[in-house]
Design a protein around this motif. Structure first.
Motif, PDB file in Angstrom:
ATOM      1  N   ARG A  25       0.834  -1.208   0.000  1.00 27.99           N
ATOM      2  CA  ARG A  25       0.000   0.000   0.000  1.00 27.99           C
ATOM      3  C   ARG A  25       0.870   1.261   0.000  1.00 27.99           C
ATOM      4  O   ARG A  25       0.562   2.238  -0.687  1.00 27.99           O
ATOM      5  N   VAL A  26       1.950   1.243   0.771  1.00 29.08           N
ATOM      6  CA  VAL A  26       2.869   2.380   0.810  1.00 29.08           C
ATOM      7  C   VAL A  26       3.454   2.622  -0.582  1.00 29.08           C
ATOM      8  O   VAL A  26       3.500   3.759  -1.067  1.00 29.08           O
ATOM      9  N   LEU A  27       3.878   1.560  -1.235  1.00 30.50           N
ATOM     10  CA  LEU A  27       4.465   1.687  -2.570  1.00 30.50           C
ATOM     11  C   LEU A  27       3.421   2.131  -3.596  1.00 30.50           C
ATOM     12  O   LEU A  27       3.708   2.950  -4.468  1.00 30.50           O
ATOM     13  N   ILE A  32       4.548   3.073  -7.259  1.00 29.87           N
ATOM     14  CA  ILE A  32       5.588   2.074  -7.504  1.00 29.87           C
ATOM     15  C   ILE A  32       4.906   0.709  -7.571  1.00 29.87           C
ATOM     16  O   ILE A  32       4.381   0.235  -6.561  1.00 29.87           O
ATOM     17  N   PRO A  33       4.867   0.069  -8.744  1.00 22.67           N
ATOM     18  CA  PRO A  33       4.222  -1.234  -8.861  1.00 22.67           C
ATOM     19  C   PRO A  33       4.947  -2.293  -8.028  1.00 22.67           C
ATOM     20  O   PRO A  33       6.177  -2.340  -8.012  1.00 22.67           O
ATOM     21  N   VAL A  52       7.632  -8.032  -0.684  1.00 16.61           N
ATOM     22  CA  VAL A  52       7.142  -7.391  -1.897  1.00 16.61           C
ATOM     23  C   VAL A  52       8.185  -7.521  -2.994  1.00 16.61           C
ATOM     24  O   VAL A  52       9.380  -7.408  -2.758  1.00 16.61           O
ATOM     25  N   ARG A  53       7.707  -7.786  -4.196  1.00 17.71           N
ATOM     26  CA  ARG A  53       8.547  -7.870  -5.387  1.00 17.71           C
ATOM     27  C   ARG A  53       8.292  -6.604  -6.196  1.00 17.71           C
ATOM     28  O   ARG A  53       7.153  -6.185  -6.349  1.00 17.71           O
ATOM     29  N   ALA A  68      10.762   5.210   5.582  1.00 16.21           N
ATOM     30  CA  ALA A  68       9.913   6.302   6.064  1.00 16.21           C
ATOM     31  C   ALA A  68       8.639   5.771   6.720  1.00 16.21           C
ATOM     32  O   ALA A  68       8.127   6.374   7.661  1.00 16.21           O
ATOM     33  N   ALA A  69       8.139   4.628   6.222  1.00 18.58           N
ATOM     34  CA  ALA A  69       6.926   4.026   6.782  1.00 18.58           C
ATOM     35  C   ALA A  69       7.238   3.128   7.983  1.00 18.58           C
ATOM     36  O   ALA A  69       6.334   2.519   8.542  1.00 18.58           O
ATOM     37  N   ARG A  70       8.510   3.063   8.346  1.00 20.73           N
ATOM     38  CA  ARG A  70       8.967   2.252   9.483  1.00 20.73           C
ATOM     39  C   ARG A  70       8.648   0.765   9.321  1.00 20.73           C
ATOM     40  O   ARG A  70       8.268   0.084  10.273  1.00 20.73           O
ATOM     41  N   ILE A  71       8.798   0.306   8.100  1.00 24.14           N
ATOM     42  CA  ILE A  71       8.623  -1.116   7.806  1.00 24.14           C
ATOM     43  C   ILE A  71      10.009  -1.740   7.749  1.00 24.14           C
ATOM     44  O   ILE A  71      10.855  -1.326   6.957  1.00 24.14           O
TER      45      ILE A  71
END
Length: 80
Positions: A25-27, A32-33, A52-53, A68-71
């Motif tokens: 979701r962030v991407l 960004i696909p 994620v790929r 930035a999303a702290r993932i």
């Protein structure tokens, strides 16, 4: 797997499917696909790892966005 834009695909191993979906979701918010994928060669002793790929050409942007999303990403790798 090659991404729509061509070139090599990269994989960011994240952990749970929920966190991988959050990363997607962030991407997506940054256009960004990406796709949520179960890791094929998991080194985890607790089960499978999801991530994620995405196109390797976007790796710098993906790293910045997930940071930035702290993932937390457990492993970065290029796919063949």
């Amino acid at each position: 797997m090659k991404m729509q834009t061509g070139g090599r695909a990269c994989f960011a191993a994240i952990g749970s499917i929920t966190q991988a979906q959050k990363a997607q979701r962030v991407l997506a918010a940054l256009a960004i696909p990406s796709s949520v994928t179960k890791s094929e060669s998991s080194s985890s002793t607790r089960g499978c790892i999801y991530g994620v790929r995405f196109a390797c050409a976007q790796e710098s942007n993906v790293r910045s966005a997930l940071f930035a999303a702290r993932i937390i990403v457990k492993e970065w790798r290029a796919e063949e």
